[in-house]
Enzyme design. Structure first.
Site, mmCIF file in Angstrom:
data_model
loop_
_atom_site.group_PDB
_atom_site.id
_atom_site.type_symbol
_atom_site.label_atom_id
_atom_site.label_comp_id
_atom_site.label_asym_id
_atom_site.label_seq_id
_atom_site.Cartn_x
_atom_site.Cartn_y
_atom_site.Cartn_z
ATOM 1 C CE LYS A 10 -2.327 0.021 3.766
ATOM 2 N NZ LYS A 10 -1.899 -0.919 4.672
ATOM 3 N NE ARG A 167 2.322 -3.693 11.245
ATOM 4 C CZ ARG A 167 3.330 -3.645 10.373
ATOM 5 N NH1 ARG A 167 4.505 -4.152 10.681
ATOM 6 N NH2 ARG A 167 3.156 -3.111 9.196
HETATM 7 P P1 ADP Z 1 1.120 -0.986 7.752
HETATM 8 O O1 ADP Z 1 2.434 -1.236 7.092
HETATM 9 O O2 ADP Z 1 0.772 -1.969 8.817
HETATM 10 O O3 ADP Z 1 0.031 -0.761 6.774
HETATM 11 P P2 ADP Z 1 1.141 1.831 8.592
HETATM 12 O O4 ADP Z 1 2.429 2.453 8.272
HETATM 13 O O5 ADP Z 1 -0.044 2.206 7.760
HETATM 14 O O6 ADP Z 1 1.354 0.261 8.646
HETATM 15 O O7 ADP Z 1 0.744 2.123 10.147
HETATM 16 C C1 ADP Z 1 1.628 1.790 11.193
HETATM 17 C C2 ADP Z 1 0.906 1.845 12.525
HETATM 18 O O8 ADP Z 1 0.342 3.157 12.727
HETATM 19 C C3 ADP Z 1 -0.277 0.900 12.679
HETATM 20 O O9 ADP Z 1 0.109 -0.404 13.051
HETATM 21 C C4 ADP Z 1 -1.081 1.619 13.787
HETATM 22 O O10 ADP Z 1 -0.501 1.427 15.052
HETATM 23 C C5 ADP Z 1 -0.913 3.080 13.413
HETATM 24 N N1 ADP Z 1 -1.989 3.556 12.505
HETATM 25 C C6 ADP Z 1 -1.822 4.004 11.220
HETATM 26 N N2 ADP Z 1 -3.013 4.353 10.692
HETATM 27 C C7 ADP Z 1 -3.944 4.096 11.629
HETATM 28 C C8 ADP Z 1 -5.362 4.201 11.678
HETATM 29 N N3 ADP Z 1 -6.060 4.645 10.627
HETATM 30 N N4 ADP Z 1 -5.998 3.827 12.824
HETATM 31 C C9 ADP Z 1 -5.325 3.380 13.875
HETATM 32 N N5 ADP Z 1 -3.987 3.239 13.906
HETATM 33 C C10 ADP Z 1 -3.301 3.581 12.807
#
Ligand code: ADP
Length: 211
Positions: A10, A167
């Site tokens: 993503k 996660r």
């Molecule tokens: P991933 O690689 O898991 O898609 P992201 O970089 O999008 O990870 O997000 C990393 C972390 O930031 C998540 O595991 C969560 O703790 C927090 N986070 C990001 N976006 C959100 C959201 N929309 N709601 C809640 N927590 C979020």
């Protein structure tokens, strides 16, 4: 918006697509990581949750996203990456967008679980410019330093194997129900995220442009 499990590609795709469509890439993960790195009040609130692989509260995320989407550079549209992540957040997003919600397209990156784990555990990120590399992918930069800005490449604290499991559980319980939510609204588009990055990129662009 791009939807998909952690490690589905993503973030990388969102950045490429935003660049091509000349609109901002709004990544809640990047925004929160920056807040943690800066030691801001927001960063202090979210650090422990993020490092354990848990989600930040819907209320806090609504504030963060509403503030970002109110910026003038978002007027022509954005690529949302990492938001919404729960059905409550999807309702919040509808409220934040108001009339603009009619223009939403939810592109889901469908990726097999074994591909995901390898991508996440092998991922190295540049804390300076956000460049993402993978030690298992010979085509990606994989030295100790970023090939764009020369800063050190590091493994995100939440990319360690044990946290990846947490996660995935959060994803399955809280985020996967979003697929049904957007399917019912007729806004869901599915993209095969197992394919090579350039192929996935073209497919996403096609899905957005035909919507
Ligand atoms: P991933 O690689 O898991 O898609 P992201 O970089 O999008 O990870 O997000 C990393 C972390 O930031 C998540 O595991 C969560 O703790 C927090 N986070 C990001 N976006 C959100 C959201 N929309 N709601 C809640 N927590 C979020």
């Amino acid at each position: 918006m791009l939807l998909g499990p952690p490690g589905s590609g993503k973030g990388t795709q969102a950045e490429l697509v935003a660049h091509r469509l000349l609109i901002p890439h709004v990544s809640t993960g990047d925004m929160l990581r920056l807040a943690v790195a800066r030691g801001s009040e927001l960063g202090a609130k979210v650090k422990a949750l993020m490092e354990a692989g848990h989600l930040v509260s819907d209320d806090l995320m609504r504030e963060v996203v509403a503030e970002r989407l109110a910026q003038p550079d978002c007027l022509k549209g954005v690529i949302l990456d990492g938001y919404p992540r729960t059905v409550v957040q999807a309702h919040d997003l509808d409220a934040i967008l108001g009339d603009h919600a009619q223009f939403l397209v939810a592109v889901y990156l469908d990726v097999a679980e074994e591909v995901i784990r390898r991508r996440i555990v092998g991922r190295r990120s540049c804390m300076q410019c956000g460049r993402i590399c993978n030690i298992y992918d010979s085509r990606s930069c994989c030295g100790p330093r970023c090939d764009v800005c020369g800063s050190e490449l590091v493994q995100r604290p939440d990319d360690h194997d044990e946290v990846v499991t947490a996660r995935m559980v959060e994803y399955a319980e809280k985020t996967e129900p979003l697929l049904g939510y957007y399917r019912k609204l007729g806004l869901l588009r599915i993209c095969n995220g197992d394919l090579d990055f350039p192929v996935v990129h073209e497919e996403i662009i096609g899905l957005i442009e035909s919507s």
